[in-house]
Design a protein around this motif. Sequence first.
Motif, PDB file in Angstrom:
ATOM      1  N   ALA A   8      10.115  -0.619  -6.278  1.00  0.00           N
ATOM      2  CA  ALA A   8       9.758   0.747  -5.946  1.00  0.00           C
ATOM      3  C   ALA A   8      10.952   1.666  -6.125  1.00  0.00           C
ATOM      4  N   LEU A   9      12.102   1.155  -5.775  1.00  0.00           N
ATOM      5  CA  LEU A   9      13.301   1.974  -5.920  1.00  0.00           C
ATOM      6  C   LEU A   9      13.553   2.294  -7.381  1.00  0.00           C
TER       7      LEU A   9
ATOM      8  N   SER B 132       0.833  -1.199   0.000  1.00  0.00           N
ATOM      9  CA  SER B 132       0.000   0.000   0.000  1.00  0.00           C
ATOM     10  C   SER B 132       0.874   1.257   0.000  1.00  0.00           C
ATOM     11  N   ILE B 133       2.011   1.158   0.648  1.00  0.00           N
ATOM     12  CA  ILE B 133       2.908   2.313   0.627  1.00  0.00           C
ATOM     13  C   ILE B 133       3.413   2.565  -0.783  1.00  0.00           C
ATOM     14  N   VAL B 134       3.736   1.483  -1.438  1.00  0.00           N
ATOM     15  CA  VAL B 134       4.214   1.627  -2.815  1.00  0.00           C
ATOM     16  C   VAL B 134       3.121   2.247  -3.680  1.00  0.00           C
ATOM     17  N   ASP B 135       1.915   1.822  -3.414  1.00  0.00           N
ATOM     18  CA  ASP B 135       0.796   2.405  -4.171  1.00  0.00           C
ATOM     19  C   ASP B 135       0.708   3.891  -3.930  1.00  0.00           C
TER      20      ASP B 135
ATOM     21  N   GLU C 240       7.864  11.511   2.146  1.00  0.00           N
ATOM     22  CA  GLU C 240       7.320  10.872   3.347  1.00  0.00           C
ATOM     23  C   GLU C 240       7.149   9.386   3.138  1.00  0.00           C
ATOM     24  N   SER C 241       6.539   9.091   2.013  1.00  0.00           N
ATOM     25  CA  SER C 241       6.274   7.684   1.732  1.00  0.00           C
ATOM     26  C   SER C 241       7.564   6.896   1.659  1.00  0.00           C
ATOM     27  N   PHE C 242       8.548   7.537   1.090  1.00  0.00           N
ATOM     28  CA  PHE C 242       9.821   6.848   0.929  1.00  0.00           C
ATOM     29  C   PHE C 242      10.425   6.504   2.287  1.00  0.00           C
ATOM     30  N   GLU C 243      10.311   7.480   3.182  1.00  0.00           N
ATOM     31  CA  GLU C 243      10.845   7.210   4.511  1.00  0.00           C
ATOM     32  C   GLU C 243      10.065   6.100   5.197  1.00  0.00           C
TER      33      GLU C 243
ATOM     34  N   ASN D 148      11.140   2.837   3.865  1.00  0.00           N
ATOM     35  CA  ASN D 148      12.412   2.354   4.419  1.00  0.00           C
ATOM     36  C   ASN D 148      12.234   1.778   5.817  1.00  0.00           C
ATOM     37  N   LYS D 149      11.433   2.489   6.564  1.00  0.00           N
ATOM     38  CA  LYS D 149      11.205   2.009   7.920  1.00  0.00           C
ATOM     39  C   LYS D 149      10.500   0.665   7.888  1.00  0.00           C
ATOM     40  N   HIS D 150       9.573   0.621   6.982  1.00  0.00           N
ATOM     41  CA  HIS D 150       8.772  -0.578   6.884  1.00  0.00           C
ATOM     42  C   HIS D 150       9.615  -1.768   6.461  1.00  0.00           C
ATOM     43  N   LEU D 151      10.577  -1.442   5.689  1.00  0.00           N
ATOM     44  CA  LEU D 151      11.449  -2.492   5.187  1.00  0.00           C
ATOM     45  C   LEU D 151      12.039  -3.301   6.339  1.00  0.00           C
ATOM     46  N   GLU D 152      12.423  -2.574   7.358  1.00  0.00           N
ATOM     47  CA  GLU D 152      13.001  -3.265   8.511  1.00  0.00           C
ATOM     48  C   GLU D 152      12.015  -4.249   9.097  1.00  0.00           C
ATOM     49  N   LYS D 153      10.807  -3.764   9.216  1.00  0.00           N
ATOM     50  CA  LYS D 153       9.794  -4.629   9.813  1.00  0.00           C
ATOM     51  C   LYS D 153       9.584  -5.859   8.963  1.00  0.00           C
TER      52      LYS D 153
END
Lengths: 978, 465
Positions: A175-176, A128-131, A147-150, A153-158
């Motif tokens: 996405a990158l 959904s973030i990518v969307d 904002e979404s990008f940050e 990134n945070k989400h990536l960790e999770k």
Amino acid sequence: MKTATKHPALARVSSGILSRPNSPDLAAAAAAPELQSLGPVGVKEQPLTMSSSRFWTQGDSDSEEEEEEELESEQGSDSDDNGGHDDGKRSKVQNRYLRTEDDDSDESDSGHRVVRSLRDKRNEEMKSIVDQMRNAMKINDWVSLQESFEKLNKHLEKVARVNESTEVPRMYIKALVLLEDFLAEALANKRKMSSSNSKAFNAMRQKLKKNNKQYEDQIQKCREHPESFEEDNADGKDADEDEEEDEDSDAEIEDPEKIAADSDEGEESGEDEPWVKKLTKKDKLMDKQLLKDPSEITWDIVDKKLKEIVASRGKKGTGRIERVEQLTFLTRVAKTPAQKLEILFHVISAQFDVNPSLLGHMPVNVWKKCVDNMLLVLDILQQYPNIVVDTTVEPDEKETQKGADYNGTIHVTGDLVAFLERLDSEFFKTLQCTDPYTKDYVLRLRDEPLFLVVAQNVQDYLERIGNLKAAAKVALRRVELVYYKPQEVYDAMRKLAEQTEDSGEDGDAEAGDEHQAVDDNRGPPPFVVIPEVVPRKPTFPDSGRVMMDGLMSLIYKYGDERTKARAMLCDIYHHAISDEFAVARDLLLMSHLQDGVQLMDISSQILFNRVMAQLGLCAFKAGLITEAHGCLTELYSTGRVKELLAQGVQQSRYHEKTPEQERLERRRQMPYHMHINLELLEATHLICAMLIEVPNMAASTYDKRRPMSKTFRRLLEVSERQTFVGPPENVRDHVMAATRALNKGDHQKAFSVISSLEIWKLLRNKEHVLEMLKLRIKEEALRTYLFSYSSCYESLSLGQLTTMFDLSESHVHGVVSKMMIQEELHASWDQPTSCIVFHSVDQTRLQGLLFQMADKLSVLVESNERAYEAKTGGTLEGVPPRRRGDGQDSSNFGKWQENFVSSQGRQGGNRSGYSGGRGGGSGQGGGYQRNDRGSQGSRGGYGGSRFQDGRGRNQSGSSSRGGDGIARMVSLNRAVRV
Amino acid sequence: MAEHDLTSRLAAQLDRHLVFPLLEFVQDRRLYPEAEVMEAKLRLLDGTNMVEYAMEIHRSLHGTEDVPGDMVARRKEVHARLKVLEAAAAPLVTFLRNPQLVQELRPDRQYNLHMLHQRFQARLKMDTMYSYGTTTNQILLFTMQIGRDHIEAMYDNAKFLFECGIYTHAAEYLYQYRALSTNSERSVSASWGILASEILNQNWDTALEELNRLKEIIDSKNFSSPLNQLQNRVWLMHWSLFIFFNHENGRNGIIDLFFQDRYLNAIQTNAHHLLRYLATAVVVNKRRRNMLRELIKVIQQEQHCYKDPITEFLECLYVNYDFDGAQKKLMDCEQVILNDPFLGRHTEAGNFITVPLRDEFLENARMFIFETYCRIHRRIDISILAEKLNMRYDEAELWIMNLVRSSKLDAKIDSVSGTLIMSTDHINVHEEIIEGLKKLNSRTYLLAKNIVEPAQLAQQAARGD
């Protein structure tokens, strides 16, 4: 808990465990800690798999390596659970290892099933973030894109954590790529952008550049084979790699708890760890140096290492636990006692750092280790009296180099009191956070003597070096642990302390042996051996009182204001729970604490409230109803008792608390074992109110004089409104039922209802209290009866009353005489026949109304006069001085004087006084009461000051019942003692 | 008998010398074994310089003529020291003995000091030499300056004299010291010294003056700690007992002093036993009945830490309305009063030894009971009354008759049935309402007048224009 991992090292390690020699009974339990400590060893042997994870760390290149290893160790400790209980799967794990070596995308791993839903959720979220990002791109909104990008990134960790892999989800790479393309496009055709947008754009550009560097090859791959990334972006979870760790991540905080939970010898595991860990450190070299040749370790090496570790504090990626371990290791190799002390101080503060947030508490095992360290510190200080701990002197660079044989004073920076206070508040916090109904809570409570012993030793030390101010502070901490304990609980604590010492001895011995073993195996013994000179066992005087007295005298002499005030409150509390009402009351009044309590900090205010509550209970137990009511009524007037006593959070209907407020309030809560029983408190309050209010209501049928207890009146009204009255259930119902009975003069029923309450068994001298209560109920029933029905009788014989109320003749005589003298009852004794003869002086309804009218009129006139005065600025000439001013005194004194001076004994001369000898249901008090009501009515006209005045007057006016004075005294009188 | 004895509690707050009268009294009453009292006295004397007295007691205590050697030695020492001190203070004393010179002193202390210091040596030296025919020694002394040192020496001398039991001289010196001294700390001590001396000399008037002076000092002075001030107040109250129970106006004085807020607080904090004296004073004093209420409040508050028959009597009567209890307590009160060194003071009238305070107390207490009893009764059997009042029937009847005749008691005696009938008098409710509204009427009228008149005047003025 983490699910089965595919850590390649683990397999080897877990198989290694089996062959490891270990004490047999510990085998199972020890597996976990061993594993944990061995984890990193495995890692070391796996440089290949690590290499890719190196790209992961975002931190500066300096600490990169070190960080990595810590992460690695985290991983290791996370995985230990598996090893612990997954014995059966071990072979499988091994297989997995084999497979994972060559096959990166193993989708059929055992952990997969367990976390499926969570993983899905995470991936969903990522999608959904990518969307969102796509949408932002469409409208060229760089701000939200950033904002979404940050977020991404945070989400990536999770996601990485959930997926148990370090393989970047393909979705992310995609996405990158998308972003990169879009960025290039935007850069190419430089559209016009708003300032904020362009700012975000530039920031984004740089960030992306930096970020993408890490994934270069993957991005490359993606560009080459976009189709492979198209499909299974949802489950990119395979690679057997490390995960990126945030420093605030849960794992870290959980870690120590796990240690506590799964091992009895958490201490050892804690001490073992550094040994193994040291090997893995990047500064292996130095450690090797330290390990290999103990004699070669110099002060400088240790000092340098210490500085290095200390400097790492708060840096990203520095594990808090590791720091503690490293420092603990250093204490072993410290060359001089002073250095050891210095390092120990750092260890202790590092231990306090383990828990990062204000809300949580320090892990219990860390706390215990901290206690040990404190004792060690004290040992050193005792052993080497020339070492001085202070915060004022800036020690030399080489101060701690001075050896044990150095004669002059050595200054070491540190604050024992601060440490101790921190220790105490951490203890307090654990109790706050623990569920009081669990075993944990009880276990934690048993640690109290541990703290007390440290406190006692610190206090002794401070007294020895003459820092009495600090000693007073420490004494206060001790007082605060003791003050709420009645003698029984105190005795229990004393016994516990003795017992734990005995059993602790054994435990210690065992631990000591193992300790020794461990030392033999793994390293050199500490260079500076400190014998245990400080007693490890708290000494308690026989009674809590003695202990309190001792501490109190120290605090009163040397404490600062706050310390003294708090200590005083504790003292009062303690007196109150030992049933010494008079002493407690005198202390409270003499200390003038009531005057300044509003200015104190909140926790002291809570303490004050607790003191008042306890004082009320104490007064009640002693049969001092009015005093008890005086103490408790304020607590109950707001209906927020729980909040006032900090015994639970009460939801308020009228204003929502902000989360911030709520958090603050939660932090103030009293631990469960310190609670004052709220039911008992409520019962006490309501019963007192009942005993005062019921005759009061009966006495004033015509004029509703100001209720003595508004809370009680309100409750009574509510209960009277009920159509059906069921059997009483809670405390309030009971008291209301008793009130109804008492209203009719039925003292037996009233008492039986009250005595059926469960709470009485909480009282120490239950029989005594109930006996007292019975007597008081009878008395008040008698009074109520006389008030209500005196108008129906011409005379009543004493004998009849005694049988009706089951009281002795002299008692009834006393009660009735008192009522006569105070003119509550218009009657007199006929001595030869010993009966009461009533005078028919009761006012009729009409007369009562007339009185009210007269009062209201006079208020009206008065307000007119005031208005006139305000207008003209002058006073009215010839107007008699205002009634309010002189009426009170003259009538009061007049009355009193008359009682004794004129032997006429009747109220003849007093006619001129306004309310002097007025007949009717109430005496003087009533007169003033009504004034007050009048002025209350017309208050709107001229402000509240007069009303207040009226109220004050009212209070003093209504003291017609003997002994009333004392009740108010609690809040008003005698405040001017020297 | 000794259960209500307060001597030990009182003694803690008194000067060593002031305790002697108490011990004498205790000895007289034989509350304790004589030997014990003597022993106590002896120990008390240890700290003083009254060696002769100590020897005497020692002799009577042990029944021997021998006196321990250390006492003899001490006597010598005391004499020697006395000489030294006297010598040190001599110049000033001599100076002050000369009335002509004393006249030159002015109220200004600094000036005095200066004067003594400067002019003195030259002129006075010659003067005194010739006028008094002094010896060479003394002349030599006079050549020295008279300064601060001498003044301080006089203080020491006075203190020593006081310790020797020569109170008159001590007081005299202290007065003069106070006049000259600039050391405020010591002048306060001097004041205490004067107070003690005057008490021991039984000069009640001057003692009272001194008491008031000290009270002012204590109240106005800034004490380093409140505790100190409290202690001073407690001392003052204890010392004042001597004066108040001997001075003719003492009974008002004690009530005035003790009921002051600060002093009442001091009593409640640190000297609960003083309540006995306060209670007695209030009971005895007919004109101060209004204090009774306050007193009872205090007694109730302090119930838990101090009670004796006197306070219990008041409590029974005014808190519990337990007349029988009060009656019983009253009996105990008599013993307490007789055994109290302050309350049980004897006076000899003719051949009888009476304790005036006891008689007054009992009389008043009886009155209290009677009043209260009458207030709540309509009809009382005179025989019961007589019993309660400790009188015979006809005595009681006569007593009541007198009360009725002097219109102190609104009652009639029913002689046939032998009862006393109280006449009840209730105010008519109507009257009361009318009374209340009457005032309103006049006030409203006045108000209206005040408003209307200026308005009318203004109108007239307007019309006139």
